[in-house]
Design a protein around this motif. Structure first.
Motif, PDB file in Angstrom:
ATOM      1  N   MET A 221       0.857  -1.184   0.000  1.00  0.00           N
ATOM      2  CA  MET A 221       0.000   0.000   0.000  1.00  0.00           C
ATOM      3  C   MET A 221       0.891   1.231   0.000  1.00  0.00           C
ATOM      4  O   MET A 221       2.073   1.141   0.336  1.00  0.00           O
ATOM      5  CB  MET A 221      -0.891  -0.004   1.248  1.00  0.00           C
ATOM      6  N   THR A 222       0.298   2.357  -0.355  1.00  0.00           N
ATOM      7  CA  THR A 222       1.076   3.593  -0.247  1.00  0.00           C
ATOM      8  C   THR A 222       0.745   4.271   1.072  1.00  0.00           C
ATOM      9  O   THR A 222      -0.271   3.986   1.705  1.00  0.00           O
ATOM     10  CB  THR A 222       0.723   4.590  -1.375  1.00  0.00           C
ATOM     11  N   THR A 223       1.623   5.181   1.456  1.00  0.00           N
ATOM     12  CA  THR A 223       1.336   6.119   2.537  1.00  0.00           C
ATOM     13  C   THR A 223       2.060   7.400   2.156  1.00  0.00           C
ATOM     14  O   THR A 223       2.574   7.509   1.031  1.00  0.00           O
ATOM     15  CB  THR A 223       1.810   5.570   3.896  1.00  0.00           C
ATOM     16  N   LYS A 224       2.096   8.351   3.073  1.00  0.00           N
ATOM     17  CA  LYS A 224       2.868   9.561   2.787  1.00  0.00           C
ATOM     18  C   LYS A 224       3.966   9.718   3.827  1.00  0.00           C
ATOM     19  O   LYS A 224       3.719   9.563   5.029  1.00  0.00           O
ATOM     20  CB  LYS A 224       1.965  10.786   2.803  1.00  0.00           C
ATOM     21  N   VAL A 225       5.159  10.017   3.344  1.00  0.00           N
ATOM     22  CA  VAL A 225       6.255  10.400   4.239  1.00  0.00           C
ATOM     23  C   VAL A 225       6.737  11.760   3.752  1.00  0.00           C
ATOM     24  O   VAL A 225       7.002  11.932   2.546  1.00  0.00           O
ATOM     25  CB  VAL A 225       7.400   9.357   4.218  1.00  0.00           C
ATOM     26  N   LEU A 226       6.789  12.711   4.667  1.00  0.00           N
ATOM     27  CA  LEU A 226       7.157  14.094   4.336  1.00  0.00           C
ATOM     28  C   LEU A 226       6.310  14.620   3.181  1.00  0.00           C
ATOM     29  O   LEU A 226       6.805  15.308   2.284  1.00  0.00           O
ATOM     30  CB  LEU A 226       8.656  14.187   4.015  1.00  0.00           C
ATOM     31  N   GLY A 227       5.057  14.242   3.190  1.00  0.00           N
ATOM     32  CA  GLY A 227       4.110  14.747   2.190  1.00  0.00           C
ATOM     33  C   GLY A 227       4.197  14.046   0.850  1.00  0.00           C
ATOM     34  O   GLY A 227       3.440  14.359  -0.062  1.00  0.00           O
ATOM     35  N   ARG A 228       5.124  13.104   0.698  1.00  0.00           N
ATOM     36  CA  ARG A 228       5.257  12.427  -0.602  1.00  0.00           C
ATOM     37  C   ARG A 228       4.672  11.019  -0.557  1.00  0.00           C
ATOM     38  O   ARG A 228       4.790  10.333   0.467  1.00  0.00           O
ATOM     39  CB  ARG A 228       6.731  12.341  -0.985  1.00  0.00           C
TER      40      ARG A 228
END
Ligand SMILES: Cc1ncc(COP(=O)(O)O)c(C=O)c1O
Length: 503
Positions: free
Chosen positions: A458-465
């Motif tokens: 799955m995706t998530t966001k790290v530092l908005g990316r």
């Protein structure tokens, strides 16, 4: 079914045995296939809905036929959390003995809301809670119980905080009779704090805005200077700092907040210190990680989820609370029909007095049996294997110029991003455009790898990316699986990167 069998719902012992053996055969075949199974069925919701479109059965059916429907209808449309290449959410893979424990628990059907309807089950839960407490270095005489998951564990902890620390009686008056003008505040870090805390304050009707997001340091851990500053400011404004939630193995990057420092800040100001170790608390078993956990034993409460990194089949969360009496004070209630018995030595602990649920299943059995089967040594090996896979993945990413990561690996979580040098070079002068394209590309990669059946990510966001997130909490995952998935990500990435939408 003939009319006689309606007089007694039970099957004849021989029929039950035959059916049971059939079920065991089906489960054994399933376990044997797990390494090669399509992880996600890639059928649409409406297709699957169709499979189950049928009228409410009027006449009873042959149980062998019903069991065969498990094979023909349910398994083909399942997502296989037990696959070694399932890395979604923070979903444990499920121990085999836990599967059997579920059947055994169901057969006796004890209700662990009370001691009388569940004497041995209650004592198994009491003992297993002690074992988990010992595992995380927490006092053995703490309170605690199994919950449906980490969200209910966090809720139980924060409700206990509110009932015990609020400057007025919230048990009888709720929030309706409030002699203070300010608001109760709960603190967690802005990047890695988990949304289940929002759910918990929501259930308590404190308002979602009562969660104050504390700044994070560069390594994603809570900035305790900002925490202290925020608390002081809230106190000046007349608010009531109720609870600080520390992450112990966070959802995206596996970080552990500075626990000792948070404990000090809370102690000085009489604020409840809750350690949310739903994902990562059990990592304390690993000698090379242990120093990061210093201070967890000072928490007023700890969440740790056996259905995550202890690989227990769903569902099974757990909350530990240092002072059991504070739990009892928060949840205990009475009604003539709840006890119906004299308080003699032939009764005992009623878990319904210690948490939000009244009727409760025998969740403890699968944890008790799995802990006995594997031992802490067995768990140490498996956790270490998972951490090894994460570290190995990190080396693959760092060696490949088309991939990047935005954090250091820790515990079971890892996020990477496909960022091919060609696209980076093309948009070097326009970082916003570059990020937009890479975000879309990484999202598409994840959707495609899911549909491929090779792995579930799955995706998530790290530092908005947008990043691709691995949660490695399957006891079956090996470095070979990591190789397979990494290659597949690269293959999908390369083919998508040729499309103008992304490049
Ligand atoms: C840190 C943390 N806390 C709480 C939860 C909620 O747990 P559950 O989904 O079991 O309710 C999660 C779930 O991933 C989590 O990662």
């Amino acid at each position: 079914m003939d009319s006689e069998s309606f007089d007694n719902l039970d099957m004849q012992p021989e029929d039950f045995r035959k059916l049971g053996y059939r079920v065991i055969d089906v489960i054994t075949e399933y376990y044997t296939s797990l390494h090669d199974v399509r992880v996600f069925p890639a059928s649409t919701s409406s297709d699957i809905e169709q499979v189950f479109t049928e009228d409410l059965p009027g006449e009873g059916q042959d149980p062998f036929g019903i069991i065969e429907e498990w094979k023909s209808k349910i398994l083909p449309y399942a997502t296989h959390l037990g696959s070694p290449r399932y890395f979604g959410f923070v979903n444990g893979s499920g121990t085999m003995i836990g599967t059997l424990a579920e059947a055994l628990a169901a057969s006796v059907n004890m209700n662990t809301g009370g001691w009388k309807p569940a004497p041995s089950a209650t004592e198994v839960e009491r003992r297993t809670i002690k074992w988990l407490a010992e595992m995380v270095g927490y006092s053995n005489d703490c309170g605690g119980l199994f919950t449906s998951g980490g969200t209910m564990a966090n809720f139980t902890a924060i409700e206990t905080a509110l009932r015990n620390l609020a400057p007025y009686d919230t048990t009888s008056k709720g929030l309706q009779d409030k002699p203070i003008s300010g608001k109760f505040k709960v603190y967690m870090s802005d990047h890695e704090g988990h949304v289940s805390i929002i759910r918990a304050v929501d259930l308590l009707n404190l308002g979602r805005e009562s969660v104050h997001l504390v700044k994070s340091r560069e390594d994603f851990s809570m900035d305790t200077e900002d925490l202290e500053h925020s608390i002081e400011k809230d106190i000046e404004n007349g608010d009531f700092p109720l609870c600080v939630v520390a992450q112990v193995g966070s959802i995206n990057v596996g970080v552990i907040d500075p626990l000792e420092e948070i404990a000090r800040i809370c102690k000085e100001r009489k604020i409840w210190f809750h350690a949310d170790g739903a994902c990562g608390a059990v990592g304390i078993l690993l000698p090379k990680k242990r120093s990061q956990y210093k201070g967890i034993e000072l928490a007023d409460s700890i969440t740790m989820d056996p259905h995550k990194w202890l690989y227990i089949p769903y569902d099974c969360g757990c909350v530990l609370i240092r002072d059991a009496e504070k739990m009892r004070k928060s949840f205990s209630l009475n009604a003539p029909y709840l006890r119906g018995t004299l308080p003699t030595e032939y009764t005992g602990l009623y878990y319904l007095d210690y948490g939000p649920e009244m009727s409760r299943g025998f969740r403890a059995l699968k944890v008790w049996m799995s802990l006995k089967h594997l031992g802490t040594e067995g768990y140490r090996k498996l956790l270490s294997q998972n951490v090894g896979c994460v570290e190995y993945l990190d080396t693959l990413v760092r060696k490949d110029t088309d991939f990047e990561t935005l954090h250091k690996p820790n515990l079971l979580m890892y996020c990477l991003r496909y960022a091919p040098t060609k696209i980076k070079a093309k948009y070097a002068s326009d970082i916003n455009e570059l990020d937009k394209r890479l975000d879309a590309l990484n999202q598409q990669i994840v959707d495609e790898i899911q549909l491929s059946g090779t792995a579930f990510l799955m995706t998530t966001k790290v530092l908005g990316r947008v990043v691709i997130r691995f949660s490695v909490c399957s006891h079956r995952t090996t470095q070979q699986d990591i190789d397979i998935v990494f290659l597949k990500l690269k293959e999908i990435g390369e083919s998508l990167a040729l499309q103008s939408d992304y490049s």
